[in-house]
Motif scaffolding. Structure first.
Motif, mmCIF file in Angstrom:
data_model
loop_
_atom_site.group_PDB
_atom_site.id
_atom_site.type_symbol
_atom_site.label_atom_id
_atom_site.label_comp_id
_atom_site.label_asym_id
_atom_site.label_seq_id
_atom_site.Cartn_x
_atom_site.Cartn_y
_atom_site.Cartn_z
ATOM 1 N N ARG A 116 -9.324 -8.467 5.595
ATOM 2 C CA ARG A 116 -10.482 -7.574 5.725
ATOM 3 C C ARG A 116 -11.730 -8.369 6.091
ATOM 4 N N THR A 158 -1.753 1.015 -4.778
ATOM 5 C CA THR A 158 -0.730 0.017 -4.460
ATOM 6 C C THR A 158 0.489 0.228 -5.354
ATOM 7 N N THR A 175 -9.979 5.027 -3.217
ATOM 8 C CA THR A 175 -9.432 3.666 -3.198
ATOM 9 C C THR A 175 -7.953 3.747 -2.838
ATOM 10 N N TRP A 176 -7.417 2.647 -2.402
ATOM 11 C CA TRP A 176 -6.001 2.587 -2.050
ATOM 12 C C TRP A 176 -5.162 2.486 -3.319
ATOM 13 N N THR A 206 -11.961 -1.223 4.629
ATOM 14 C CA THR A 206 -11.180 -1.111 3.410
ATOM 15 C C THR A 206 -9.710 -1.465 3.661
ATOM 16 N N ALA A 207 -9.287 -1.374 4.928
ATOM 17 C CA ALA A 207 -7.917 -1.738 5.285
ATOM 18 C C ALA A 207 -7.855 -2.095 6.762
ATOM 19 N N ARG A 229 -2.882 -3.662 5.903
ATOM 20 C CA ARG A 229 -3.222 -4.798 5.029
ATOM 21 C C ARG A 229 -4.528 -4.521 4.284
ATOM 22 N N LEU A 230 -4.504 -4.877 3.005
ATOM 23 C CA LEU A 230 -5.695 -4.702 2.159
ATOM 24 C C LEU A 230 -6.258 -6.030 1.676
ATOM 25 N N VAL A 241 0.840 -1.188 0.000
ATOM 26 C CA VAL A 241 0.000 0.000 0.000
ATOM 27 C C VAL A 241 0.877 1.240 0.000
#
Ligand SMILES: Cc1cc2nc3c(=O)[nH]c(=O)nc-3n(C[C@H](O)[C@H](O)[C@H](O)COP(=O)(O)OP(=O)(O)OC[C@H]3O[C@@H](n4cnc5c(N)ncnc54)[C@H](O)[C@@H]3O)c2cc1C
Length: 485
Positions: free
Chosen positions: A59, A32, A29-30, A75-76, A53-54, A20
């Motif tokens: 999750r 990466t 949104t994340w 979401t994380a 962590r995603l 991430v």
């Protein structure tokens, strides 16, 4: 200043699946490593000692709780490597209007520790325990009470108040109150905290106590994670006695049971006082059981005649058990192991927990128990025991103004939505009746509540809680699962 991820962070991120880099405020949104070019420095996640962590499995694991009723997927998930990580992520979340909450053991039952589309802080890595002189310990929020008890006992000490089940996190029970049989002597767990280190909703890491930053201290203890997240607590310890004599006394009549419990509470002659509503031996309904315990160091065994003097003759059936302190502290473990082995531990648990004043308790509980059926409990325990109001000193642990009884319907439901929904409705009805009887919810359970219920729950404390919320969590990012703000 926002820093880029450390080499250690990079490695952890890689191990967790996607690395991430940051959060895109437009697409929400994340970002990466695969989209590295799209992550401007201002959006980058801070350097972490742990990892964010995603991955779907992590999750998913953070999306449910002990209730098995609601599911909300974050979401994380932050696995903090330090308490500073919690502050870093709260600041980051606040800037991006992401909700964030700590998940202790998620042993609340109605989504209180869950965060839909936000960040869950998994408290488990924060589990250090450090003993200080003078009967004190500094405990990180994710430590289990089970570990605190074991470590303290090795030093001849124990926390003064234990929950019945010790597989709960220190931060999680201090966010609620933390009650058990020795509360009749020591108040709740929150009444035995000397100092806290917390992360406010602004992302500030602060120390507070009754003499320093008191407003924050009182907004945090039993504060349901609304103003600050607990990262460390300095707790009081008391000498542990190695043996326990437990007296179980059975009653057919609620009035006599309540009178005897009140007499024992007032006399303070037992170290531990609880009680239950249990199926009666004929299988035709329920009876009441006092569970009173005296702690001792051999050869000074408790004097049963003195301890039981003055009790009603209505309790002819008595059981006496002698056990070690640790066996007593961990007494529900064998049952939990059994329930896990047969799959019942992961059934829905639409729990109901209230505090009812002594002046109305016999009527309220008597009526409730008259209508109770084995299907209503699913075989789960029904706890029913008294408290001294004067020992509860934290303003956010709401309770009647007089001595009161805790009543906990710890239901196990079949995984059938219609049955669970009916139990939730039943909880709401029981709650409304409890409020009319002068009662308060103890907020671990599954009672459908709205904003007006919370305002009524806090009553005279509501204005101060709202004001503390504005000051310590001005953007309302903390602990949305409680549904208060
Ligand atoms: C089998 C069982 C037995 C129980 N026995 C008792 C008992 O005897 N006495 C009693 O008082 N309770 C008891 N409980 C209820 C229990 O105290 C609460 O469910 C408590 O919240 C559990 O701790 P947890 O670590 O699972 O907290 P979680 O369920 O993870 O969290 C509870 C709430 O507090 C917040 N929170 C968690 N950690 C922190 C933190 N560090 N800082 C700020 N907010 C935080 C969460 O976001 C959530 O809103 C029992 C529950 C179960 C399932």
């Amino acid at each position: 200043m926002t820093k880029t991820l450390s080499r250690r962070g990079l490695l952890h991120g890689a191990l967790a699946g996607a690395l991430v880099l940051g959060f895109d405020p437009v697409s929400r949104t994340w970002i990466t490593e695969a989209q590295a070019g799209r992550c401007p420095p201002r959006d980058r996640v801070p350097r972490l000692d742990g990892r964010l962590r995603l991955d779907a499995a992590t999750r998913e694991a953070a999306s449910g709780d002990f209730g098995y009723i609601v599911q909300r997927t974050p979401t994380a998930v932050l696995e903090p490597g330090s308490v500073e990580d919690v502050a870093r992520m709260v600041r980051y979340a606040r800037q991006r209007r992401l909700k964030i909450a700590v998940r202790g053991q998620a042993h609340t039952t109605y989504g209180q520790a869950l965060v839909d589309g936000g960040i869950v802080v998994d408290a488990r890595p924060l589990k250090k325990i450090r003993f200080l002189s003078g009967g004190r310990a500094v405990v990180e929020a994710g430590a289990l009470w089970a570990d605190v008890v074991q470590a303290a006992y090795g030093r001849g000490l124990t926390p003064p108040v234990l929950t019945d089940y010790l597989g709960l996190s220190v931060g999680g029970t201090l966010a609620l109150g933390g009650i058990g049989g020795t509360a009749s002597r020591f108040g709740a767990q929150v009444d035995n905290v000397l100092e806290l280190e917390v992360v406010t909703g602004k992302g500030d890491l602060e120390t507070c106590s009754p003499t320093k930053n008191r407003r924050l201290f009182e907004a945090t203890l039993a504060g349901l994670g609304q103003c600050a997240l607990i990262v460390r607590a300095t707790i009081r310890l008391v000498p542990a006695k190695p043996k326990v004599k437990v007296y179980n006394l059975f009653y057919a009549d609620i009035g006599t049971y309540v009178a005897d419990q009140r007499m024992l509470l007032a006399s303070g002659r037992f170290d531990y006082l609880e009680g239950q509503v249990v199926p009666n031996p004929s299988g035709t309904g329920f009876e009441y059981m006092i569970e009173a315990a005296a702690f001792y160091k051999p050869p000074h065994a408790p004097n049963a005649t003195a301890l039981l003097a003055g009790l009603s003759d209505d309790a002819p059936r008595r059981q006496i058990v002698d056990q070690s302190y640790l066996d007593f502290a961990f007494r529900v473990e064998p049952l939990v192991a059994f329930l896990k082995s047969v799959g019942a531990w992961s059934l829905p648990h639409p729990w109901f927990a209230v505090f009812v004043p002594v002046s109305s308790v016999a009527q309220y509980i008597g009526d409730l128990v008259a209508d109770l059926t084995p299907d209503d409990t699913g075989g789960g325990p029904v706890l029913f025991y008294p408290f001294r109001r004067s020992l509860l000193r934290q303003p956010l642990l709401r309770a009647p103004d007089e001595d009161f009884f805790a009543f906990n319907l710890l239901r196990f439901a079949p995984p059938v939505p219609a049955v669970v929904d009916a139990m939730l409705d039943h909880n709401r009805d029981l709650f409304d009746e409890a409020v009319l009887a002068g009662g308060f919810q103890y907020p671990l359970g599954s009672i459908p509540l709205g904003p007006a219920d919370w305002a009524a729950h806090y009553g005279p404390e509501w204005a101060e809680l709202r004001s503390a919320k504005r000051r310590f969590d001005p953007d309302n990012v903390l602990t949305p699962g409680q549904g208060i703000f």
